[in-house]
Enzyme design. Structure first.
Site, short mmCIF file in Angstrom:
data_model
loop_
_atom_site.label_atom_id
_atom_site.label_comp_id
_atom_site.label_asym_id
_atom_site.label_seq_id
_atom_site.Cartn_x
_atom_site.Cartn_y
_atom_site.Cartn_z
N GLU A 92 0.84 -1.20 0.00
CA GLU A 92 0.00 0.00 0.00
C GLU A 92 0.87 1.25 0.00
O GLU A 92 2.03 1.21 0.41
CB GLU A 92 -0.88 0.06 1.26
CG GLU A 92 -1.79 -1.11 1.48
CD GLU A 92 -2.53 -1.00 2.81
OE1 GLU A 92 -2.42 0.07 3.47
OE2 GLU A 92 -3.20 -1.96 3.20
N HIS A 122 -1.25 3.06 9.01
CA HIS A 122 -2.27 2.02 8.84
C HIS A 122 -1.69 0.75 9.45
O HIS A 122 -0.81 0.12 8.86
CB HIS A 122 -2.62 1.82 7.37
CG HIS A 122 -3.64 0.75 7.15
ND1 HIS A 122 -3.78 0.09 5.95
CD2 HIS A 122 -4.57 0.21 7.98
CE1 HIS A 122 -4.75 -0.80 6.04
NE2 HIS A 122 -5.24 -0.75 7.27
#
EC number: 3.1.21.-
Length: 316
Positions: free
Chosen positions: A107, A158
């Site tokens: 990501e 995250h």
């Protein structure tokens, strides 16, 4: 000389004027974080998804997107192009990390920001020597058009659900690193922390360094639902503020219920994400226009002096 009734009416009218003056400087600077759930070009290219994403992004002065998994580097340019065509919300610019992750699944963190209100002063990928983070924070130092708050640091994260406690405790070290690097106390930690429900119990949450160490304000409070599904109620997404000045400027914090605001069904909303964006509003508007907020007492005096002068016999 004013009659008693006339004087009271005049006072009332000037009080309303004062409120209007204060309200005119009450616009806020909004910082957001959003887990956009596996954001790819194919996803962004779907018109209903693109339209909703643009409306979400246009509410924010700085947005930190997570779960951007586009390896072609085409999704964000498309999103940025449409965002800059949307009303008068722009112009926006972007600043992205590399793809991050320990496996083939990776990501990016992506900052989208109004370039006439903020600019990237510096940024770096945290040096995760002990490999504590699955996606190490991409730290960014922003300059703002503000005399009240000329700059601030954003630290996005995250977490991976299996290592929430480890990563959130390590986030304190990232704070120390960024704060020391740029000699600032005004730091915002934000993102999908997975800091609730089965990923992190209340007891373990309260034992985190970021909860026990003084100086940190968890603006998105425990109990705020940041999930789209009606079957879940979890405060996964958080924004944590450090710095007395920064905290004094906080005017609001919330999860943005975009399905309700945009009239979407749950399934339509899930096509966008299973998370709500989270946001904080900072009172920077006077400074954004290069003006310091006037003292309340000064405003009162400037408005009341013309009325009080006749009462006090100060008129020549």
């Amino acid at each position: 000389m004013h009659s008693s009734g006339g004087f009271q009416k005049a006072i009332h009218g000037h009080a309303l004027l004062l409120l209007l003056l204060l309200a005119s400087g009450a616009e806020t600077f909004r910082i957001c974080a959003f887990n956009a759930q596996r954001l790819t070009l194919a996803k962004v290219a779907r018109e209903p998804v693109l339209d909703t994403l643009v409306k979400i992004l246009a509410r924010c002065d700085i947005m930190v997107l997570q779960e951007v998994v586009d390896s072609s580097d085409t999704a964000i340019p498309l999103l940025l192009r449409e965002l800059n065509r949307f009303g008068d919300s722009g112009p926006y610019a972007s600043h992205s990390s590399l793809l991050l992750g320990r496996s083939t699944y990776k990501e990016k963190y992506v900052y989208l920001y109004r370039s006439h209100e903020a600019e990237v002063r510096d940024s770096y990928m945290y040096d995760d020597q002990d490999d504590l983070f699955t996606r190490e924070p991409f730290v960014c130092w922003f300059s703002l058009r503000s005399k009240v708050l000329p700059s601030l640091v954003l630290v996005p994260l995250h977490t991976t659900p299996k290592a929430v406690e480890t990563e959130l405790n390590a986030l304190y070290d990232v704070f120390l690193d960024a704060s020391g690097r740029w000699q600032t106390k005004d730091v915002i930690l934000l993102g999908d922390f997975n800091a609730d429900c089965t990923s992190l119990t209340k007891k373990r949450l309260d034992d985190l360094v970021l909860r026990t160490q003084a100086g940190f304000h968890w603006a998105i409070a425990d109990g705020v639902d940041t999930t789209v599904r009606a079957s879940t109620h979890c405060t996964y997404d958080r924004i944590v503020l450090h710095g007395e000045l920064l905290q004094s400027l906080l005017r609001g914090a919330a999860a943005f219920d975009f399905p309700q605001s945009f009239g979407l069904t749950e399934q339509e909303a899930l096509n966008i994400s299973d998370h709500y964006p989270v946001e904080v509003d900072l009172a920077l508007s006077w400074a954004v226009h290069g003006v310091q907020p006037p003292c309340l007492a000064t405003l009162w005096l400037s408005l009341l002096l013309p009325l009080l002068a006749p009462q006090l016999g100060l008129v020549a």
